[in-house]
Design a protein around this motif. Structure first.
Motif, PDB file in Angstrom:
ATOM      1  N   GLY A 199       0.813  -1.215   0.000  1.00  0.00           N
ATOM      2  CA  GLY A 199       0.000   0.000   0.000  1.00  0.00           C
ATOM      3  C   GLY A 199       0.845   1.263   0.000  1.00  0.00           C
ATOM      4  N   GLY A 200       0.219   2.360   0.403  1.00  0.00           N
ATOM      5  CA  GLY A 200       0.909   3.644   0.386  1.00  0.00           C
ATOM      6  C   GLY A 200       0.393   4.509  -0.750  1.00  0.00           C
ATOM      7  N   GLU A 201       0.907   5.742  -0.793  1.00  0.00           N
ATOM      8  CA  GLU A 201       0.393   6.694  -1.777  1.00  0.00           C
ATOM      9  C   GLU A 201       0.620   6.217  -3.216  1.00  0.00           C
ATOM     10  OE1 GLU A 201       0.850  10.759  -0.691  1.00  0.00           O
ATOM     11  OE2 GLU A 201       1.280  11.294  -2.778  1.00  0.00           O
ATOM     12  N   THR A 202       1.761   5.575  -3.478  1.00  0.00           N
ATOM     13  CA  THR A 202       2.058   5.076  -4.822  1.00  0.00           C
ATOM     14  C   THR A 202       2.225   3.567  -4.762  1.00  0.00           C
ATOM     15  OG1 THR A 202       3.237   7.123  -5.319  1.00  0.00           O
ATOM     16  CG2 THR A 202       3.687   5.249  -6.754  1.00  0.00           C
ATOM     17  N   VAL A 203       1.503   2.840  -5.622  1.00  0.00           N
ATOM     18  CA  VAL A 203       1.720   1.390  -5.686  1.00  0.00           C
ATOM     19  C   VAL A 203       2.116   0.992  -7.106  1.00  0.00           C
ATOM     20  CG1 VAL A 203       0.101   0.799  -3.840  1.00  0.00           C
ATOM     21  CG2 VAL A 203      -0.662   0.752  -6.216  1.00  0.00           C
ATOM     22  N   LEU A 204       2.899  -0.084  -7.176  1.00  0.00           N
ATOM     23  CA  LEU A 204       3.306  -0.635  -8.466  1.00  0.00           C
ATOM     24  C   LEU A 204       2.351  -1.775  -8.800  1.00  0.00           C
ATOM     25  CD1 LEU A 204       5.383  -0.960 -10.806  1.00  0.00           C
ATOM     26  CD2 LEU A 204       6.655  -2.501  -9.294  1.00  0.00           C
ATOM     27  N   PHE A 205       1.692  -1.673  -9.942  1.00  0.00           N
ATOM     28  CA  PHE A 205       0.791  -2.740 -10.388  1.00  0.00           C
ATOM     29  C   PHE A 205       1.553  -3.602 -11.382  1.00  0.00           C
ATOM     30  CE2 PHE A 205      -2.391  -4.851 -12.913  1.00  0.00           C
ATOM     31  CZ  PHE A 205      -3.395  -5.139 -12.016  1.00  0.00           C
ATOM     32  N   VAL A 206       1.594  -4.911 -11.121  1.00  0.00           N
ATOM     33  CA  VAL A 206       2.353  -5.838 -11.978  1.00  0.00           C
ATOM     34  C   VAL A 206       1.370  -6.772 -12.682  1.00  0.00           C
ATOM     35  CG1 VAL A 206       4.121  -7.624 -11.997  1.00  0.00           C
ATOM     36  CG2 VAL A 206       4.325  -5.688 -10.431  1.00  0.00           C
ATOM     37  N   ASP A 207       1.368  -6.735 -14.005  1.00  0.00           N
ATOM     38  CA  ASP A 207       0.414  -7.551 -14.765  1.00  0.00           C
ATOM     39  C   ASP A 207       0.666  -9.045 -14.544  1.00  0.00           C
ATOM     40  OD1 ASP A 207       2.850  -6.860 -16.522  1.00  0.00           O
ATOM     41  OD2 ASP A 207       2.005  -8.654 -17.437  1.00  0.00           O
ATOM     42  N   CYS A 208      -0.323  -9.854 -14.906  1.00  0.00           N
ATOM     43  CA  CYS A 208      -0.249 -11.297 -14.614  1.00  0.00           C
ATOM     44  C   CYS A 208       0.954 -11.950 -15.295  1.00  0.00           C
ATOM     45  CB  CYS A 208      -1.535 -11.992 -15.060  1.00  0.00           C
ATOM     46  SG  CYS A 208      -3.023 -11.307 -14.329  1.00  0.00           S
ATOM     47  N   GLU A 209       1.214 -11.614 -16.553  1.00  0.00           N
ATOM     48  CA  GLU A 209       2.334 -12.237 -17.277  1.00  0.00           C
ATOM     49  C   GLU A 209       3.647 -11.949 -16.551  1.00  0.00           C
ATOM     50  OE1 GLU A 209       2.345 -14.275 -19.802  1.00  0.00           O
ATOM     51  OE2 GLU A 209       4.160 -14.025 -20.985  1.00  0.00           O
ATOM     52  N   ALA A 210       3.852 -10.710 -16.115  1.00  0.00           N
ATOM     53  CA  ALA A 210       5.100 -10.351 -15.435  1.00  0.00           C
ATOM     54  C   ALA A 210       5.140 -10.914 -14.012  1.00  0.00           C
ATOM     55  CB  ALA A 210       5.258  -8.831 -15.405  1.00  0.00           C
ATOM     56  N   ALA A 211       3.996 -10.965 -13.339  1.00  0.00           N
ATOM     57  CA  ALA A 211       3.979 -11.440 -11.949  1.00  0.00           C
ATOM     58  C   ALA A 211       4.271 -12.938 -11.855  1.00  0.00           C
ATOM     59  CB  ALA A 211       2.622 -11.134 -11.305  1.00  0.00           C
ATOM     60  N   PHE A 212       3.840 -13.699 -12.863  1.00  0.00           N
ATOM     61  CA  PHE A 212       3.970 -15.155 -12.751  1.00  0.00           C
ATOM     62  C   PHE A 212       4.946 -15.765 -13.760  1.00  0.00           C
ATOM     63  CE2 PHE A 212      -0.358 -14.244 -11.191  1.00  0.00           C
ATOM     64  CZ  PHE A 212      -0.245 -14.765  -9.905  1.00  0.00           C
ATOM     65  N   TRP A 239      -5.783  -8.133  -8.184  1.00  0.00           N
ATOM     66  CA  TRP A 239      -6.375  -9.048  -9.156  1.00  0.00           C
ATOM     67  C   TRP A 239      -5.935  -8.608 -10.547  1.00  0.00           C
ATOM     68  CZ3 TRP A 239     -12.270 -10.076  -7.876  1.00  0.00           C
ATOM     69  CH2 TRP A 239     -12.362 -10.733  -6.629  1.00  0.00           C
ATOM     70  N   CYS A 240      -6.173  -9.456 -11.521  1.00  0.00           N
ATOM     71  CA  CYS A 240      -5.958  -9.079 -12.925  1.00  0.00           C
ATOM     72  C   CYS A 240      -6.655  -7.746 -13.180  1.00  0.00           C
ATOM     73  CB  CYS A 240      -6.547 -10.164 -13.828  1.00  0.00           C
ATOM     74  SG  CYS A 240      -6.564  -9.732 -15.575  1.00  0.00           S
ATOM     75  N   CYS A 241      -6.060  -6.909 -14.035  1.00  0.00           N
ATOM     76  CA  CYS A 241      -6.657  -5.589 -14.288  1.00  0.00           C
ATOM     77  C   CYS A 241      -8.023  -5.708 -14.964  1.00  0.00           C
ATOM     78  CB  CYS A 241      -5.731  -4.733 -15.150  1.00  0.00           C
ATOM     79  SG  CYS A 241      -5.577  -5.318 -16.848  1.00  0.00           S
ATOM     80  N   GLY A 242      -8.294  -6.848 -15.587  1.00  0.00           N
ATOM     81  CA  GLY A 242      -9.581  -7.036 -16.277  1.00  0.00           C
ATOM     82  C   GLY A 242      -9.521  -6.643 -17.748  1.00  0.00           C
ATOM     83  N   GLY A 243      -8.420  -6.030 -18.160  1.00  0.00           N
ATOM     84  CA  GLY A 243      -8.306  -5.552 -19.548  1.00  0.00           C
ATOM     85  C   GLY A 243      -8.456  -6.659 -20.581  1.00  0.00           C
ATOM     86  N   PRO A 244      -7.751  -7.789 -20.413  1.00  0.00           N
ATOM     87  CA  PRO A 244      -7.894  -8.850 -21.417  1.00  0.00           C
ATOM     88  C   PRO A 244      -9.330  -9.373 -21.509  1.00  0.00           C
ATOM     89  CG  PRO A 244      -5.901  -9.181 -20.133  1.00  0.00           C
ATOM     90  CD  PRO A 244      -6.649  -8.069 -19.474  1.00  0.00           C
ATOM     91  N   ARG A 256     -16.015  -6.335 -12.755  1.00  0.00           N
ATOM     92  CA  ARG A 256     -15.895  -6.864 -11.378  1.00  0.00           C
ATOM     93  C   ARG A 256     -14.451  -6.785 -10.899  1.00  0.00           C
ATOM     94  NH1 ARG A 256     -16.445 -12.024 -11.211  1.00  0.00           N
ATOM     95  NH2 ARG A 256     -17.407 -12.439 -13.209  1.00  0.00           N
ATOM     96  N   PHE A 257     -13.523  -7.135 -11.808  1.00  0.00           N
ATOM     97  CA  PHE A 257     -12.106  -7.088 -11.442  1.00  0.00           C
ATOM     98  C   PHE A 257     -11.667  -5.645 -11.186  1.00  0.00           C
ATOM     99  CE2 PHE A 257      -9.978 -11.277 -12.659  1.00  0.00           C
ATOM    100  CZ  PHE A 257     -11.126 -12.000 -12.394  1.00  0.00           C
ATOM    101  N   ALA A 258     -12.135  -4.760 -12.029  1.00  0.00           N
ATOM    102  CA  ALA A 258     -11.777  -3.349 -11.872  1.00  0.00           C
ATOM    103  C   ALA A 258     -12.294  -2.821 -10.533  1.00  0.00           C
ATOM    104  CB  ALA A 258     -12.359  -2.541 -13.031  1.00  0.00           C
ATOM    105  N   ARG A 259     -13.515  -3.209 -10.194  1.00  0.00           N
ATOM    106  CA  ARG A 259     -14.118  -2.770  -8.930  1.00  0.00           C
ATOM    107  C   ARG A 259     -13.265  -3.245  -7.740  1.00  0.00           C
ATOM    108  NH1 ARG A 259     -17.320   1.171  -7.826  1.00  0.00           N
ATOM    109  NH2 ARG A 259     -15.819   1.473  -6.199  1.00  0.00           N
ATOM    110  N   HIS A 260     -12.847  -4.492  -7.824  1.00  0.00           N
ATOM    111  CA  HIS A 260     -12.026  -5.035  -6.739  1.00  0.00           C
ATOM    112  C   HIS A 260     -10.735  -4.217  -6.591  1.00  0.00           C
ATOM    113  CE1 HIS A 260      -9.867  -7.905  -4.195  1.00  0.00           C
ATOM    114  NE2 HIS A 260      -8.815  -7.503  -4.889  1.00  0.00           N
ATOM    115  N   ASN A 261     -10.069  -3.967  -7.716  1.00  0.00           N
ATOM    116  CA  ASN A 261      -8.787  -3.254  -7.643  1.00  0.00           C
ATOM    117  C   ASN A 261      -8.973  -1.828  -7.125  1.00  0.00           C
ATOM    118  OD1 ASN A 261      -7.223  -5.415  -8.465  1.00  0.00           O
ATOM    119  ND2 ASN A 261      -7.441  -4.927 -10.633  1.00  0.00           N
ATOM    120  N   LEU A 262     -10.014  -1.173  -7.612  1.00  0.00           N
ATOM    121  CA  LEU A 262     -10.247   0.207  -7.148  1.00  0.00           C
ATOM    122  C   LEU A 262     -10.516   0.226  -5.636  1.00  0.00           C
ATOM    123  CD1 LEU A 262     -10.577   3.198  -7.688  1.00  0.00           C
ATOM    124  CD2 LEU A 262     -12.939   2.783  -8.398  1.00  0.00           C
TER     125      LEU A 262
END
Ligand code: SF4
Length: 449
Positions: A199-212, A239-244, A256-262
């Motif tokens: 957490g914190g003011e700035t977070v790094l979001f790592v997509d599924c391909e890069a995370a795994f 969670w996955c960003c939901g983009g794909p 739903r995924f976007a809602r979770h992340n937000l």
């Protein structure tokens, strides 16, 4: 003599008339009923009618112009020459659905054949010539997304996309490695030993391909940020960003995924999201604002732009020479979709030792890897052919390395690179190496940080 006298008896219909008045002419006594016959309730439009109502004008605009300039920049067209899979055909199908000539069942499978790279939009004369004046841009990517969404809503599924999205829903991450453990418990494994806060003011979001799979990429990014003293944390529950899912037409799941992340960003006090993957960048800057409107008030920042700025400010100084002959692969979602092509070149030019052969191919002319828009899930053979074509272009420049800035492109590009003996390297990893950082992680889904 008045005008009326001259024309004989008054035409009852020409006399001012107020319904219900006693002195109304007899001839009009029946009129109110006739005029006020029951108004038929318009039927609710079908999903197909809603789509054609939204895209009718744009589709006729394309269909009637007939110049088809877009075909020559379309990566799918370049390797298949199949007229049914061109932006022209995608618009023509909407016209045919509007006229009732075709149904979504007839056309849904054609729309698989698109990487959503956006080259056609830029090449289209309707964008090029009138766009400057009318701010018009042909939006083939949105047409493809809308028709795919209509297909899913209508119960017309593509088999691989359907099972991919069902697995994503179950795992809350994309099943990038089939049976390899992919779940919430392992989503931060890539960061082992880096001591990153949550957490914190700035977070790094790592997509599924890069995370795994390509865990060397987020490790490089995180360590460069640490070297520059840039404060950031990781998401509490990412969670996955939901983009794909949105790209393949599974819009409810994407939302739903976007809602979770937000909600998760809110719960950890996040105001700024750092993004290393161009696909996430599109989701957060285009899809999320559509889903949430003003509620989505977070700043979205692309890591490549941050790194270029840190180099400019002297907070990062690449100094370890890297002796490679390179060219750069513009990720479609950065270059063609977002107009970001200068910063990656700025970074590459700051790395000593590189022999950089740039291609004279930006905006609509830049090449695609074939890795986007769900194409590799449903048509891996087409993705492979497009990547092979991309590597042929690199080989013609007599380089030994193709540098990319997109984890989703890197897997098919790497496989194609093996055939022509060209190494495919991520720009963040290359910069880390020049900064003297030992990155660690995996470039092919292997274990270990
Ligand atoms: S998408 Fe643009 S360039 Fe392609 S056929 Fe339609 S109008 Fe022409």
């Amino acid at each position: 003599m008045t005008q009326l006298d001259r024309q004989g008896p008054a035409d009852p219909v020409s006399v001012p008339f107020t319904p219900g008045m006693r002195d109304n002419p007899d001839e009009l006594a029946e009129m109110p009923e006739e005029i006020a016959r029951a108004v038929e309730e318009p039927a609710d439009p079908t999903p197909t009618e809603e789509l054609t109502a939204e895209w009718r004008n744009a589709s006729y605009n394309c269909f009637s112009s007939g110049h088809k300039f877009c075909r020559e920049v379309c990566p799918v067209m370049q390797v298949t020459r199949n007229e049914s899979w061109t932006p022209t055909a995608f618009h023509a199908n909407v016209v045919a659905m509007d006229k009732g000539e075709l149904t979504i069942e007839d056309v849904a499978a054609d729309y698989v054949n698109c990487t959503q790279c956006g080259a056609c939009e830029l090449r289209c004369p309707n964008t090029l010539f009138t766009g400057d004046f009318y701010r018009f841009r042909t939006r083939t990517v949105d047409v493809v997304k809308a028709v795919r969404a209509l297909a899913v809503e209508s119960g017309v599924h593509q088999p691989a996309w359907q099972s991919w999205n069902a697995r994503t829903d179950e795992l809350t991450h994309e099943p990038v490695l089939g049976e390899t453990p992919i779940d919430q418990e392992h989503v931060r494994d890539w960061s082992e030993g880096l001591d990153l806060p949550i957490g914190g003011e700035t977070v790094l979001f790592v997509d599924c391909e890069a995370a795994f799979y390509r865990t060397s990429v987020p490790r490089a990014v995180a360590q460069i940020l640490q070297q520059a003293g840039y404060e950031f944390g990781l998401m509490g529950e990412q969670w996955c960003c939901g983009g794909p899912a949105a790209e393949m037409g599974y819009v409810d799941q994407a939302m739903r995924f976007a809602r979770h992340n937000l909600d998760n960003w809110r719960s950890t006090g996040t105001r700024r999201v750092l993004v290393l993957d161009p696909h996430d960048y599109i989701s957060f800057t285009e899809d999320y604002p559509k889903y949430f409107g003003e509620e989505f008030d977070l700043e979205v920042v692309l890591v490549v732009e941050v790194f270029a700025e840190l180099i400019r400010e002297g907070r990062l100084t690449p100094s370890v020479p890297i002796e490679r002959a390179i060219t750069y692969h513009d990720p479609c979602r950065l270059n063609k979709r977002k107009g970001i092509w200068q910063e990656p070149r700025e970074i590459l030019r700051a790395i000593p030792g590189l022999d950089f052969s740039d291609v004279d191919r930006v905006t609509q002319w830049s090449y695609c890897s074939g890795g986007g828009g769900g194409l590799p899930v449903e048509k891996p053979e087409l993705t492979a052919a497009i990547s092979a074509s991309r590597l042929e272009k690199a080989a013609a420049l007599e380089v030994d390395t193709l540098v990319s800035a997109c984890p989703w492109s890197e897997r098919p590009l790497t496989e194609a690179g093996e055939a022509v003996d060209i190494d495919v390297v991520d720009i963040h990893e290359l910069l880390a190496e020049s900064l003297g950082i030992t990155v660690g992680g995996s470039r092919n889904g292997g274990a270990g940080a």
